[in-house]
Scaffold this motif. Structure first.
Motif, PDB file in Angstrom:
ATOM      1  N   TRP A 106       0.820  -1.209   0.000  1.00 41.23           N
ATOM      2  CA  TRP A 106       0.000   0.000   0.000  1.00 41.23           C
ATOM      3  C   TRP A 106       0.862   1.272   0.000  1.00 41.23           C
ATOM      4  O   TRP A 106       0.338   2.363  -0.071  1.00 41.23           O
ATOM      5  CB  TRP A 106      -0.941  -0.005   1.208  1.00 41.23           C
ATOM      6  CG  TRP A 106      -2.194  -0.770   0.975  1.00 41.23           C
ATOM      7  CD1 TRP A 106      -3.426  -0.249   0.703  1.00 41.23           C
ATOM      8  CD2 TRP A 106      -2.373  -2.183   0.963  1.00 41.23           C
ATOM      9  NE1 TRP A 106      -4.355  -1.251   0.527  1.00 41.23           N
ATOM     10  CE2 TRP A 106      -3.736  -2.457   0.683  1.00 41.23           C
ATOM     11  CE3 TRP A 106      -1.526  -3.274   1.168  1.00 41.23           C
ATOM     12  CZ2 TRP A 106      -4.251  -3.751   0.602  1.00 41.23           C
ATOM     13  CZ3 TRP A 106      -2.041  -4.562   1.090  1.00 41.23           C
ATOM     14  CH2 TRP A 106      -3.386  -4.782   0.802  1.00 41.23           C
ATOM     15  N   GLU A 107       2.180   1.074   0.120  1.00 36.94           N
ATOM     16  CA  GLU A 107       3.151   2.181   0.118  1.00 36.94           C
ATOM     17  C   GLU A 107       2.757   3.246   1.136  1.00 36.94           C
ATOM     18  O   GLU A 107       2.626   4.433   0.820  1.00 36.94           O
ATOM     19  CB  GLU A 107       3.300   2.765  -1.286  1.00 36.94           C
ATOM     20  CG  GLU A 107       3.874   1.751  -2.266  1.00 36.94           C
ATOM     21  CD  GLU A 107       4.301   2.376  -3.585  1.00 36.94           C
ATOM     22  OE1 GLU A 107       4.228   3.617  -3.704  1.00 36.94           O
ATOM     23  OE2 GLU A 107       4.685   1.627  -4.486  1.00 36.94           O
ATOM     24  N   SER A 114       1.365  -0.974  10.797  1.00 39.53           N
ATOM     25  CA  SER A 114       1.193  -1.522  12.138  1.00 39.53           C
ATOM     26  C   SER A 114      -0.148  -1.111  12.740  1.00 39.53           C
ATOM     27  O   SER A 114      -0.851  -1.929  13.357  1.00 39.53           O
ATOM     28  CB  SER A 114       2.339  -1.037  13.042  1.00 39.53           C
ATOM     29  OG  SER A 114       2.193  -1.517  14.345  1.00 39.53           O
ATOM     30  N   PHE A 115      -0.521   0.144  12.541  1.00 38.07           N
ATOM     31  CA  PHE A 115      -1.789   0.658  13.069  1.00 38.07           C
ATOM     32  C   PHE A 115      -2.971  -0.051  12.410  1.00 38.07           C
ATOM     33  O   PHE A 115      -3.965  -0.389  13.073  1.00 38.07           O
ATOM     34  CB  PHE A 115      -1.867   2.174  12.824  1.00 38.07           C
ATOM     35  CG  PHE A 115      -3.075   2.828  13.435  1.00 38.07           C
ATOM     36  CD1 PHE A 115      -3.305   2.761  14.798  1.00 38.07           C
ATOM     37  CD2 PHE A 115      -3.984   3.513  12.636  1.00 38.07           C
ATOM     38  CE1 PHE A 115      -4.420   3.373  15.366  1.00 38.07           C
ATOM     39  CE2 PHE A 115      -5.096   4.116  13.188  1.00 38.07           C
ATOM     40  CZ  PHE A 115      -5.319   4.051  14.550  1.00 38.07           C
ATOM     41  N   CYS A 263     -12.839   0.443  -0.449  1.00 44.13           N
ATOM     42  CA  CYS A 263     -11.533  -0.013  -0.933  1.00 44.13           C
ATOM     43  C   CYS A 263     -11.407   0.183  -2.442  1.00 44.13           C
ATOM     44  O   CYS A 263     -10.368   0.654  -2.939  1.00 44.13           O
ATOM     45  CB  CYS A 263     -11.324  -1.492  -0.577  1.00 44.13           C
ATOM     46  SG  CYS A 263     -11.161  -1.820   1.187  1.00 44.13           S
ATOM     47  N   ILE A 264     -12.454  -0.190  -3.164  1.00 49.88           N
ATOM     48  CA  ILE A 264     -12.425  -0.062  -4.630  1.00 49.88           C
ATOM     49  C   ILE A 264     -12.348   1.404  -5.047  1.00 49.88           C
ATOM     50  O   ILE A 264     -11.570   1.775  -5.946  1.00 49.88           O
ATOM     51  CB  ILE A 264     -13.671  -0.741  -5.247  1.00 49.88           C
ATOM     52  CG1 ILE A 264     -13.610  -2.258  -5.013  1.00 49.88           C
ATOM     53  CG2 ILE A 264     -13.778  -0.433  -6.735  1.00 49.88           C
ATOM     54  CD1 ILE A 264     -14.880  -3.000  -5.398  1.00 49.88           C
ATOM     55  N   PHE A 321      -9.526  -2.966   4.373  1.00 49.28           N
ATOM     56  CA  PHE A 321     -10.167  -1.674   4.587  1.00 49.28           C
ATOM     57  C   PHE A 321      -9.280  -0.742   5.389  1.00 49.28           C
ATOM     58  O   PHE A 321      -9.095   0.431   5.021  1.00 49.28           O
ATOM     59  CB  PHE A 321     -11.506  -1.834   5.317  1.00 49.28           C
ATOM     60  CG  PHE A 321     -12.050  -0.539   5.855  1.00 49.28           C
ATOM     61  CD1 PHE A 321     -12.594   0.411   4.997  1.00 49.28           C
ATOM     62  CD2 PHE A 321     -11.959  -0.247   7.208  1.00 49.28           C
ATOM     63  CE1 PHE A 321     -13.060   1.635   5.484  1.00 49.28           C
ATOM     64  CE2 PHE A 321     -12.425   0.966   7.702  1.00 49.28           C
ATOM     65  CZ  PHE A 321     -12.981   1.901   6.841  1.00 49.28           C
ATOM     66  N   PHE A 322      -8.701  -1.223   6.480  1.00 49.39           N
ATOM     67  CA  PHE A 322      -7.858  -0.350   7.317  1.00 49.39           C
ATOM     68  C   PHE A 322      -6.595   0.083   6.567  1.00 49.39           C
ATOM     69  O   PHE A 322      -6.130   1.217   6.734  1.00 49.39           O
ATOM     70  CB  PHE A 322      -7.502  -1.055   8.629  1.00 49.39           C
ATOM     71  CG  PHE A 322      -8.658  -1.181   9.577  1.00 49.39           C
ATOM     72  CD1 PHE A 322      -9.387  -0.053   9.953  1.00 49.39           C
ATOM     73  CD2 PHE A 322      -9.043  -2.412  10.076  1.00 49.39           C
ATOM     74  CE1 PHE A 322     -10.472  -0.156  10.821  1.00 49.39           C
ATOM     75  CE2 PHE A 322     -10.120  -2.531  10.944  1.00 49.39           C
ATOM     76  CZ  PHE A 322     -10.833  -1.401  11.323  1.00 49.39           C
TER      77      PHE A 322
END
Length: 499
Positions: A106-107, A114-115, A263-264, A321-322
Protein backbone atom coordinates in the motif's frame (compact mmCIF):
# COMPACT_ATOMS: atom_id res chain seq x y z
CA UNK A 1 12.04 14.09 17.32
CA UNK A 2 14.70 12.03 15.64
CA UNK A 3 14.15 9.14 18.06
CA UNK A 4 10.38 9.33 17.55
CA UNK A 5 10.83 9.36 13.80
CA UNK A 6 13.09 6.30 13.94
CA UNK A 7 10.58 4.42 16.10
CA UNK A 8 7.78 5.16 13.66
CA UNK A 9 9.63 3.15 11.03
CA UNK A 10 11.32 0.61 13.28
CA UNK A 11 10.15 -2.90 12.41
CA UNK A 12 11.17 -4.46 15.74
CA UNK A 13 9.29 -1.79 17.69
CA UNK A 14 6.04 -2.30 15.77
CA UNK A 15 6.45 -6.08 15.80
CA UNK A 16 6.76 -6.05 19.60
CA UNK A 17 3.64 -3.89 19.96
CA UNK A 18 1.65 -6.18 17.68
CA UNK A 19 2.80 -9.38 19.41
CA UNK A 20 1.75 -7.83 22.71
CA UNK A 21 -1.64 -6.91 21.24
CA UNK A 22 -2.14 -10.43 19.88
CA UNK A 23 -1.48 -11.88 23.31
CA UNK A 24 -3.96 -9.47 24.92
CA UNK A 25 -6.66 -10.24 22.37
CA UNK A 26 -6.29 -14.01 21.85
CA UNK A 27 -3.62 -15.27 24.24
CA UNK A 28 -5.85 -17.58 26.25
CA UNK A 29 -4.33 -20.47 28.25
CA UNK A 30 -3.42 -23.59 26.26
CA UNK A 31 -5.51 -25.46 25.31
CA UNK A 32 -8.42 -23.22 24.42
CA UNK A 33 -11.44 -23.62 22.16
CA UNK A 34 -10.58 -25.78 19.11
CA UNK A 35 -7.25 -26.76 20.65
CA UNK A 36 -9.09 -29.04 23.09
CA UNK A 37 -9.67 -31.26 20.07
CA UNK A 38 -6.99 -30.35 17.53
CA UNK A 39 -4.01 -30.69 19.89
CA UNK A 40 -5.28 -34.05 21.14
CA UNK A 41 -5.71 -35.12 17.52
CA UNK A 42 -1.95 -34.59 17.04
CA UNK A 43 -1.29 -37.20 19.71
CA UNK A 44 -3.88 -39.52 18.25
CA UNK A 45 -2.15 -39.52 14.82
CA UNK A 46 0.89 -41.45 16.10
CA UNK A 47 -0.80 -43.10 19.09
CA UNK A 48 -3.96 -44.73 17.66
CA UNK A 49 -4.67 -46.27 21.05
CA UNK A 50 -5.23 -42.82 22.55
CA UNK A 51 -9.01 -42.38 22.99
CA UNK A 52 -9.42 -45.29 20.55
CA UNK A 53 -12.91 -46.12 21.84
CA UNK A 54 -14.15 -42.53 21.36
CA UNK A 55 -16.18 -42.18 18.16
CA UNK A 56 -14.75 -38.74 17.39
CA UNK A 57 -11.13 -39.89 17.60
CA UNK A 58 -11.61 -43.38 16.17
CA UNK A 59 -13.43 -42.10 13.08
CA UNK A 60 -10.83 -41.57 10.31
CA UNK A 61 -10.29 -37.90 9.53
CA UNK A 62 -8.00 -36.54 6.84
CA UNK A 63 -9.23 -32.95 6.76
CA UNK A 64 -5.83 -31.68 7.89
CA UNK A 65 -3.66 -34.68 7.03
CA UNK A 66 -0.45 -32.75 6.31
CA UNK A 67 -0.68 -30.51 9.38
CA UNK A 68 -1.58 -33.38 11.71
CA UNK A 69 1.21 -35.66 10.51
CA UNK A 70 3.91 -32.98 10.62
CA UNK A 71 2.87 -31.34 13.88
CA UNK A 72 2.03 -34.71 15.44
CA UNK A 73 5.73 -35.61 15.44
CA UNK A 74 6.26 -33.09 18.24
CA UNK A 75 4.10 -35.18 20.58
CA UNK A 76 6.99 -37.65 20.90
CA UNK A 77 9.02 -34.91 22.61
CA UNK A 78 6.67 -32.36 24.15
CA UNK A 79 3.42 -32.16 26.12
CA UNK A 80 0.51 -30.66 24.24
CA UNK A 81 0.62 -27.47 26.32
CA UNK A 82 4.16 -26.77 25.11
CA UNK A 83 3.23 -27.71 21.55
CA UNK A 84 0.31 -25.28 21.73
CA UNK A 85 2.40 -22.36 22.94
CA UNK A 86 5.33 -22.97 20.59
CA UNK A 87 2.92 -23.38 17.68
CA UNK A 88 0.94 -20.28 18.59
CA UNK A 89 3.96 -18.02 19.01
CA UNK A 90 5.56 -19.31 15.84
CA UNK A 91 2.36 -18.75 13.85
CA UNK A 92 1.76 -15.32 15.38
CA UNK A 93 5.29 -14.22 14.51
CA UNK A 94 5.15 -15.48 10.92
CA UNK A 95 1.67 -14.05 10.38
CA UNK A 96 2.83 -10.61 11.56
CA UNK A 97 5.90 -10.74 9.33
CA UNK A 98 3.72 -11.72 6.37
CA UNK A 99 1.15 -9.02 7.12
CA UNK A 100 3.78 -6.31 7.52
CA UNK A 101 5.42 -7.35 4.26
CA UNK A 102 2.07 -7.37 2.48
CA UNK A 103 1.18 -4.00 4.01
CA UNK A 104 4.13 -2.40 2.20
CA UNK A 105 2.19 -2.92 -1.05
CA UNK A 106 0.00 0.00 0.00
CA UNK A 107 3.15 2.18 0.12
CA UNK A 108 2.28 3.67 3.47
CA UNK A 109 4.67 4.21 6.44
CA UNK A 110 5.46 1.31 8.77
CA UNK A 111 3.54 2.89 11.61
CA UNK A 112 0.41 3.01 9.43
CA UNK A 113 0.82 -0.64 8.48
CA UNK A 114 1.19 -1.52 12.14
CA UNK A 115 -1.79 0.66 13.07
CA UNK A 116 -3.94 -1.00 10.39
CA UNK A 117 -3.08 -4.46 11.69
CA UNK A 118 -3.75 -3.31 15.26
CA UNK A 119 -7.19 -2.00 14.30
CA UNK A 120 -7.95 -5.23 12.47
CA UNK A 121 -6.98 -7.26 15.53
CA UNK A 122 -9.01 -4.99 17.79
CA UNK A 123 -12.27 -5.61 15.89
CA UNK A 124 -11.73 -9.36 16.16
CA UNK A 125 -10.13 -9.94 12.71
CA UNK A 126 -13.57 -10.43 11.18
CA UNK A 127 -16.82 -8.57 11.71
CA UNK A 128 -18.95 -11.49 10.53
CA UNK A 129 -18.58 -15.27 10.13
CA UNK A 130 -16.20 -15.64 13.11
CA UNK A 131 -13.15 -16.19 10.90
CA UNK A 132 -9.62 -15.49 12.15
CA UNK A 133 -5.91 -15.94 11.49
CA UNK A 134 -4.55 -15.28 15.01
CA UNK A 135 -5.78 -17.61 17.72
CA UNK A 136 -4.98 -21.12 18.83
CA UNK A 137 -2.53 -23.46 17.12
CA UNK A 138 -4.24 -25.28 14.28
CA UNK A 139 -3.96 -25.98 10.56
CA UNK A 140 -5.81 -22.81 9.58
CA UNK A 141 -3.14 -20.53 11.03
CA UNK A 142 -0.33 -22.17 9.05
CA UNK A 143 -2.48 -22.13 5.91
CA UNK A 144 -3.00 -18.37 6.24
CA UNK A 145 0.75 -17.87 6.63
CA UNK A 146 1.28 -19.58 3.28
CA UNK A 147 -1.54 -17.58 1.69
CA UNK A 148 -0.26 -14.18 2.87
CA UNK A 149 3.26 -14.88 1.62
CA UNK A 150 1.79 -16.13 -1.67
CA UNK A 151 -0.19 -12.91 -2.15
CA UNK A 152 2.90 -10.82 -1.44
CA UNK A 153 5.06 -12.77 -3.87
CA UNK A 154 2.41 -12.69 -6.60
CA UNK A 155 2.71 -8.90 -6.49
CA UNK A 156 6.39 -9.30 -7.49
CA UNK A 157 5.61 -11.74 -10.26
CA UNK A 158 7.25 -14.68 -8.48
CA UNK A 159 4.86 -17.17 -9.97
CA UNK A 160 6.45 -20.51 -9.07
CA UNK A 161 7.02 -19.91 -5.36
CA UNK A 162 3.64 -18.18 -5.08
CA UNK A 163 1.85 -21.11 -6.71
CA UNK A 164 3.75 -23.49 -4.44
CA UNK A 165 2.57 -21.56 -1.37
CA UNK A 166 -0.96 -21.41 -2.72
CA UNK A 167 -0.96 -25.19 -3.13
CA UNK A 168 0.37 -25.61 0.41
CA UNK A 169 -2.49 -23.45 1.66
CA UNK A 170 -4.92 -26.03 0.31
CA UNK A 171 -2.82 -28.98 1.51
CA UNK A 172 -2.82 -27.58 5.04
CA UNK A 173 -6.44 -26.42 5.16
CA UNK A 174 -8.61 -27.41 2.18
CA UNK A 175 -11.40 -24.89 2.78
CA UNK A 176 -9.08 -21.89 3.12
CA UNK A 177 -6.98 -23.12 0.22
CA UNK A 178 -9.96 -23.83 -2.01
CA UNK A 179 -11.29 -20.26 -1.85
CA UNK A 180 -7.79 -18.79 -1.93
CA UNK A 181 -7.03 -20.58 -5.21
CA UNK A 182 -10.46 -19.73 -6.64
CA UNK A 183 -9.77 -16.04 -5.94
CA UNK A 184 -6.04 -15.71 -6.63
CA UNK A 185 -5.87 -17.58 -9.96
CA UNK A 186 -8.77 -15.66 -11.61
CA UNK A 187 -7.34 -12.41 -10.23
CA UNK A 188 -4.01 -13.13 -11.92
CA UNK A 189 -5.72 -13.92 -15.20
CA UNK A 190 -7.82 -10.74 -15.06
CA UNK A 191 -4.73 -8.62 -14.39
CA UNK A 192 -2.27 -10.21 -16.83
CA UNK A 193 -4.60 -11.77 -19.43
CA UNK A 194 -2.01 -14.49 -19.94
CA UNK A 195 -3.66 -17.89 -20.32
CA UNK A 196 -0.41 -19.92 -20.44
CA UNK A 197 0.95 -18.19 -17.34
CA UNK A 198 -2.29 -18.77 -15.48
CA UNK A 199 -2.33 -22.41 -16.55
CA UNK A 200 1.22 -22.97 -15.25
CA UNK A 201 0.36 -21.39 -11.90
CA UNK A 202 -2.79 -23.50 -11.67
CA UNK A 203 -0.85 -26.67 -12.48
CA UNK A 204 1.79 -26.05 -9.80
CA UNK A 205 -0.79 -25.06 -7.16
CA UNK A 206 -2.95 -28.04 -8.09
CA UNK A 207 -0.05 -30.51 -7.91
CA UNK A 208 1.01 -29.33 -4.46
CA UNK A 209 -2.62 -29.35 -3.32
CA UNK A 210 -2.71 -33.11 -3.88
CA UNK A 211 -0.62 -33.57 -0.71
CA UNK A 212 -3.74 -32.74 1.26
CA UNK A 213 -6.27 -33.40 -1.48
CA UNK A 214 -5.70 -37.15 -1.85
CA UNK A 215 -6.19 -37.95 1.87
CA UNK A 216 -9.25 -35.69 1.84
CA UNK A 217 -10.73 -37.56 -1.11
CA UNK A 218 -10.15 -40.86 0.69
CA UNK A 219 -11.98 -39.53 3.73
CA UNK A 220 -14.83 -38.23 1.58
CA UNK A 221 -15.18 -41.60 -0.15
CA UNK A 222 -15.53 -43.32 3.22
CA UNK A 223 -17.86 -40.67 4.66
CA UNK A 224 -21.62 -41.02 5.01
CA UNK A 225 -23.60 -38.28 3.29
CA UNK A 226 -25.74 -36.36 5.80
CA UNK A 227 -29.48 -36.12 5.25
CA UNK A 228 -30.82 -32.71 4.23
CA UNK A 229 -32.38 -32.24 7.65
CA UNK A 230 -29.10 -33.05 9.41
CA UNK A 231 -27.17 -30.80 7.03
CA UNK A 232 -29.50 -27.96 8.00
CA UNK A 233 -29.05 -28.68 11.72
CA UNK A 234 -25.27 -28.83 11.26
CA UNK A 235 -25.17 -25.46 9.50
CA UNK A 236 -27.98 -23.51 11.17
CA UNK A 237 -27.89 -24.87 14.72
CA UNK A 238 -24.43 -26.28 15.44
CA UNK A 239 -22.14 -23.89 13.51
CA UNK A 240 -24.24 -20.92 12.33
CA UNK A 241 -21.44 -18.40 12.94
CA UNK A 242 -19.46 -20.01 10.10
CA UNK A 243 -22.27 -21.15 7.81
CA UNK A 244 -25.42 -19.10 8.24
CA UNK A 245 -25.54 -15.43 7.11
CA UNK A 246 -29.00 -15.18 8.71
CA UNK A 247 -27.31 -15.55 12.11
CA UNK A 248 -25.15 -12.49 11.49
CA UNK A 249 -26.14 -8.89 12.10
CA UNK A 250 -27.74 -7.39 8.99
CA UNK A 251 -25.93 -4.13 9.73
CA UNK A 252 -22.60 -5.97 9.86
CA UNK A 253 -23.27 -7.51 6.44
CA UNK A 254 -24.01 -4.06 5.02
CA UNK A 255 -20.90 -2.72 6.75
CA UNK A 256 -18.48 -5.18 5.10
CA UNK A 257 -20.08 -4.51 1.71
CA UNK A 258 -19.62 -0.75 2.15
CA UNK A 259 -16.02 -1.40 3.22
CA UNK A 260 -15.43 -3.22 -0.08
CA UNK A 261 -16.88 -0.29 -2.03
CA UNK A 262 -14.61 2.08 -0.11
CA UNK A 263 -11.53 -0.01 -0.93
CA UNK A 264 -12.43 -0.06 -4.63
CA UNK A 265 -13.13 3.70 -4.71
CA UNK A 266 -9.85 4.57 -2.99
CA UNK A 267 -7.96 2.21 -5.28
CA UNK A 268 -9.46 3.83 -8.37
CA UNK A 269 -8.90 7.37 -7.12
CA UNK A 270 -5.26 6.73 -6.11
CA UNK A 271 -3.19 8.53 -8.72
CA UNK A 272 0.30 7.90 -7.39
CA UNK A 273 1.83 4.78 -5.88
CA UNK A 274 -1.20 2.62 -6.63
CA UNK A 275 -1.73 -0.60 -4.67
CA UNK A 276 -1.11 -3.61 -6.94
CA UNK A 277 -4.24 -4.31 -8.98
CA UNK A 278 -3.89 -7.98 -8.12
CA UNK A 279 -4.74 -7.37 -4.45
CA UNK A 280 -7.91 -5.35 -5.03
CA UNK A 281 -9.01 -7.86 -7.68
CA UNK A 282 -8.37 -10.72 -5.25
CA UNK A 283 -10.50 -8.92 -2.64
CA UNK A 284 -13.27 -8.13 -5.14
CA UNK A 285 -13.48 -11.79 -6.20
CA UNK A 286 -13.72 -12.83 -2.55
CA UNK A 287 -16.49 -10.25 -2.25
CA UNK A 288 -18.30 -11.90 -5.16
CA UNK A 289 -18.07 -15.27 -3.41
CA UNK A 290 -19.38 -13.64 -0.25
CA UNK A 291 -22.46 -12.34 -2.04
CA UNK A 292 -22.85 -15.75 -3.66
CA UNK A 293 -22.74 -17.36 -0.20
CA UNK A 294 -25.41 -15.00 1.14
CA UNK A 295 -27.63 -15.75 -1.87
CA UNK A 296 -27.07 -19.48 -1.32
CA UNK A 297 -28.57 -19.02 2.14
CA UNK A 298 -31.49 -16.98 0.77
CA UNK A 299 -32.32 -19.80 -1.66
CA UNK A 300 -31.51 -22.48 0.94
CA UNK A 301 -28.76 -24.10 -1.12
CA UNK A 302 -27.28 -26.02 1.80
CA UNK A 303 -25.04 -28.18 -0.37
CA UNK A 304 -23.25 -25.01 -1.49
CA UNK A 305 -23.28 -23.40 1.96
CA UNK A 306 -21.29 -26.30 3.42
CA UNK A 307 -18.23 -25.03 1.52
CA UNK A 308 -18.45 -21.65 3.35
CA UNK A 309 -17.96 -19.29 0.37
CA UNK A 310 -18.18 -16.31 2.75
CA UNK A 311 -15.17 -17.37 4.80
CA UNK A 312 -12.11 -15.64 3.33
CA UNK A 313 -13.83 -12.37 2.50
CA UNK A 314 -14.91 -12.06 6.13
CA UNK A 315 -11.32 -11.99 7.41
CA UNK A 316 -9.68 -10.05 4.55
CA UNK A 317 -12.16 -7.20 4.15
CA UNK A 318 -11.53 -5.42 7.49
CA UNK A 319 -7.76 -5.86 7.06
CA UNK A 320 -7.74 -4.40 3.54
CA UNK A 321 -10.17 -1.67 4.59
CA UNK A 322 -7.86 -0.35 7.32
CA UNK A 323 -4.90 -0.43 4.92
CA UNK A 324 -6.89 1.45 2.26
CA UNK A 325 -8.09 3.87 4.92
CA UNK A 326 -4.49 4.75 5.75
CA UNK A 327 -3.77 4.97 2.04
CA UNK A 328 -6.60 7.46 1.64
CA UNK A 329 -5.08 9.67 4.35
CA UNK A 330 -1.63 9.68 2.76
CA UNK A 331 -3.16 10.98 -0.49
CA UNK A 332 -5.92 13.11 1.09
CA UNK A 333 -8.55 11.01 -0.67
CA UNK A 334 -10.67 10.85 2.49
CA UNK A 335 -11.66 14.49 1.86
CA UNK A 336 -13.23 13.73 -1.50
CA UNK A 337 -17.05 13.51 -1.56
CA UNK A 338 -17.54 9.80 -2.25
CA UNK A 339 -14.84 8.40 0.09
CA UNK A 340 -15.99 10.83 2.79
CA UNK A 341 -19.61 9.75 2.42
CA UNK A 342 -18.58 6.08 2.60
CA UNK A 343 -16.48 6.74 5.69
CA UNK A 344 -19.39 8.43 7.44
CA UNK A 345 -21.60 5.45 6.62
CA UNK A 346 -18.95 2.99 7.82
CA UNK A 347 -18.46 4.94 11.05
CA UNK A 348 -22.21 5.06 11.69
CA UNK A 349 -22.65 1.34 11.06
CA UNK A 350 -19.67 0.57 13.31
CA UNK A 351 -21.29 2.48 16.15
CA UNK A 352 -24.64 0.83 15.43
CA UNK A 353 -23.21 -2.69 15.88
CA UNK A 354 -21.01 -1.53 18.78
CA UNK A 355 -17.76 -2.39 17.01
CA UNK A 356 -15.64 -0.09 19.26
CA UNK A 357 -16.43 -2.33 22.25
CA UNK A 358 -14.80 -5.40 20.67
CA UNK A 359 -11.18 -4.80 21.79
CA UNK A 360 -12.26 -4.37 25.40
CA UNK A 361 -14.39 -7.50 25.19
CA UNK A 362 -11.48 -9.52 23.79
CA UNK A 363 -9.05 -8.32 26.46
CA UNK A 364 -11.59 -8.96 29.20
CA UNK A 365 -12.13 -12.49 27.88
CA UNK A 366 -8.37 -13.18 27.91
CA UNK A 367 -8.02 -11.94 31.50
CA UNK A 368 -11.05 -13.95 32.61
CA UNK A 369 -9.66 -17.14 31.10
CA UNK A 370 -6.35 -16.73 32.91
CA UNK A 371 -8.17 -16.10 36.20
CA UNK A 372 -10.71 -18.87 35.74
CA UNK A 373 -10.76 -21.49 38.47
CA UNK A 374 -11.70 -25.15 37.88
CA UNK A 375 -15.44 -25.66 38.31
CA UNK A 376 -17.10 -28.75 39.71
CA UNK A 377 -17.41 -30.46 36.34
CA UNK A 378 -13.70 -29.88 35.67
CA UNK A 379 -12.89 -31.57 38.96
CA UNK A 380 -15.11 -34.49 37.98
CA UNK A 381 -13.30 -34.86 34.66
CA UNK A 382 -9.94 -34.84 36.43
CA UNK A 383 -11.16 -37.56 38.78
CA UNK A 384 -12.01 -39.76 35.81
CA UNK A 385 -8.50 -39.33 34.46
CA UNK A 386 -6.96 -40.55 37.71
CA UNK A 387 -9.46 -43.17 38.84
CA UNK A 388 -11.31 -44.76 35.92
CA UNK A 389 -10.26 -47.44 33.46
CA UNK A 390 -8.44 -46.06 30.40
CA UNK A 391 -10.95 -47.62 28.05
CA UNK A 392 -13.95 -46.32 30.01
CA UNK A 393 -16.79 -44.73 28.06
CA UNK A 394 -18.54 -41.83 29.73
CA UNK A 395 -21.91 -40.18 29.30
CA UNK A 396 -20.61 -36.65 29.75
CA UNK A 397 -21.92 -33.08 29.31
CA UNK A 398 -21.57 -32.68 25.52
CA UNK A 399 -21.25 -28.89 25.55
CA UNK A 400 -17.91 -29.02 27.36
CA UNK A 401 -14.85 -28.45 25.19
CA UNK A 402 -12.51 -29.65 27.94
CA UNK A 403 -13.82 -33.15 28.67
CA UNK A 404 -11.28 -35.07 26.55
CA UNK A 405 -8.35 -32.99 27.72
CA UNK A 406 -9.12 -33.23 31.44
CA UNK A 407 -10.43 -36.79 31.60
CA UNK A 408 -8.52 -38.52 28.77
CA UNK A 409 -11.57 -40.73 28.44
CA UNK A 410 -14.06 -41.43 25.65
CA UNK A 411 -17.52 -39.85 25.60
CA UNK A 412 -20.73 -40.53 23.66
CA UNK A 413 -20.51 -37.34 21.56
CA UNK A 414 -19.31 -33.77 21.86
CA UNK A 415 -21.44 -30.87 20.68
CA UNK A 416 -18.35 -28.77 20.01
CA UNK A 417 -16.63 -31.16 17.62
CA UNK A 418 -18.63 -32.60 14.71
CA UNK A 419 -17.84 -36.01 13.31
CA UNK A 420 -17.41 -34.88 9.71
CA UNK A 421 -17.26 -38.42 8.32
CA UNK A 422 -20.69 -39.22 9.79
CA UNK A 423 -22.72 -36.16 10.73
CA UNK A 424 -25.86 -38.30 10.90
CA UNK A 425 -24.49 -40.47 13.71
CA UNK A 426 -23.05 -37.44 15.53
CA UNK A 427 -26.41 -35.64 15.54
CA UNK A 428 -28.27 -38.81 16.50
CA UNK A 429 -26.11 -39.22 19.59
CA UNK A 430 -26.45 -35.55 20.51
CA UNK A 431 -30.21 -35.76 20.12
CA UNK A 432 -30.29 -38.50 22.75
CA UNK A 433 -28.26 -36.33 25.12
CA UNK A 434 -29.70 -32.87 24.52
CA UNK A 435 -32.94 -33.35 22.59
CA UNK A 436 -33.96 -32.61 19.03
CA UNK A 437 -32.66 -29.43 17.40
CA UNK A 438 -34.93 -27.21 15.32
CA UNK A 439 -33.14 -25.58 12.34
CA UNK A 440 -35.71 -22.76 12.28
CA UNK A 441 -34.70 -21.64 15.78
CA UNK A 442 -30.98 -21.32 15.11
CA UNK A 443 -28.17 -21.93 17.55
CA UNK A 444 -28.84 -23.53 20.93
CA UNK A 445 -26.72 -22.04 23.70
CA UNK A 446 -24.94 -24.06 26.38
CA UNK A 447 -27.51 -23.21 29.05
CA UNK A 448 -30.28 -24.79 26.98
CA UNK A 449 -28.21 -27.90 26.32
CA UNK A 450 -27.30 -28.09 29.98
CA UNK A 451 -30.93 -27.93 31.08
CA UNK A 452 -32.07 -30.68 28.72
CA UNK A 453 -29.11 -32.90 29.62
CA UNK A 454 -29.64 -32.49 33.37
CA UNK A 455 -33.35 -33.28 32.94
CA UNK A 456 -32.74 -36.66 31.31
CA UNK A 457 -34.78 -39.39 32.97
CA UNK A 458 -33.31 -42.58 34.40
CA UNK A 459 -35.03 -44.51 31.63
CA UNK A 460 -33.26 -42.37 29.02
CA UNK A 461 -29.91 -42.79 30.75
CA UNK A 462 -30.37 -46.55 31.00
CA UNK A 463 -31.18 -46.70 27.30
CA UNK A 464 -28.12 -44.64 26.30
CA UNK A 465 -25.86 -46.61 28.62
CA UNK A 466 -27.10 -49.94 27.29
CA UNK A 467 -26.82 -48.93 23.63
CA UNK A 468 -23.27 -47.57 23.84
CA UNK A 469 -22.05 -49.67 26.80
CA UNK A 470 -21.20 -46.65 28.92
CA UNK A 471 -19.32 -47.11 32.21
CA UNK A 472 -19.83 -43.73 33.91
CA UNK A 473 -22.32 -40.91 33.87
CA UNK A 474 -21.48 -37.28 34.77
CA UNK A 475 -24.37 -35.03 35.73
CA UNK A 476 -25.43 -32.17 37.97
CA UNK A 477 -28.73 -33.89 38.80
CA UNK A 478 -29.60 -36.64 41.25
CA UNK A 479 -30.01 -40.26 40.09
CA UNK A 480 -30.31 -43.62 41.91
CA UNK A 481 -26.91 -44.85 40.71
CA UNK A 482 -23.76 -45.40 42.76
CA UNK A 483 -21.97 -42.07 43.29
CA UNK A 484 -18.19 -42.53 43.01
CA UNK A 485 -17.29 -38.83 43.06
CA UNK A 486 -19.03 -35.62 44.03
CA UNK A 487 -17.98 -31.98 43.96
CA UNK A 488 -20.68 -29.38 44.52
CA UNK A 489 -23.51 -30.23 42.15
CA UNK A 490 -21.33 -32.35 39.87
CA UNK A 491 -21.52 -36.10 40.40
CA UNK A 492 -19.98 -39.12 38.72
CA UNK A 493 -22.19 -42.18 38.71
CA UNK A 494 -20.87 -45.69 38.21
CA UNK A 495 -23.25 -47.50 35.93
CA UNK A 496 -24.10 -51.11 36.69
CA UNK A 497 -22.38 -53.86 34.67
CA UNK A 498 -25.60 -54.63 32.78
CA UNK A 499 -26.12 -50.87 32.32
Amino acid sequence: MTKLSSLKNNFAFHFAILIGAVFLFVGKPVPYSNEFNYLLRLRNVYDPGYLANDITFSTPTNEYWLFDHLSGLTTFLLPIEAIGWIGRIGCWALLLIALMRLGKRWEIPNWMISFSILLWLSVGQSIIADEWMFGGFEAKCVAYICLLFALDRFCDGRDFSSALLLGLTFALHPVVGFWAILAAVPALFIIHRDFIRTLKISAVAGAVSLIGGIPLLKMSAASIEPTLENLKIFQLVKLPLHFDPYSWSRSAIVLVCVMLVFCIVVHIQSKQSKVPNFLITFLAILGFYFVFGVLARVFELYEIMKYTPTRLFAVFIPLFFFLYLCKSFTQNLHKKPLPLLLLILIFSLSLWINLPARPFSQISSTIDKWNQQPDDLSKAFRWLSANSEKNALVIAPPWRYDFWYLSERAEIANNRKPIIADVNEWLLRLEKLTGKSDPTKGRRDDDELRQVYNDLTKTQIDSIAAEYKADYFVSESGYPYEVVFSSGNAKIYKLSPDK
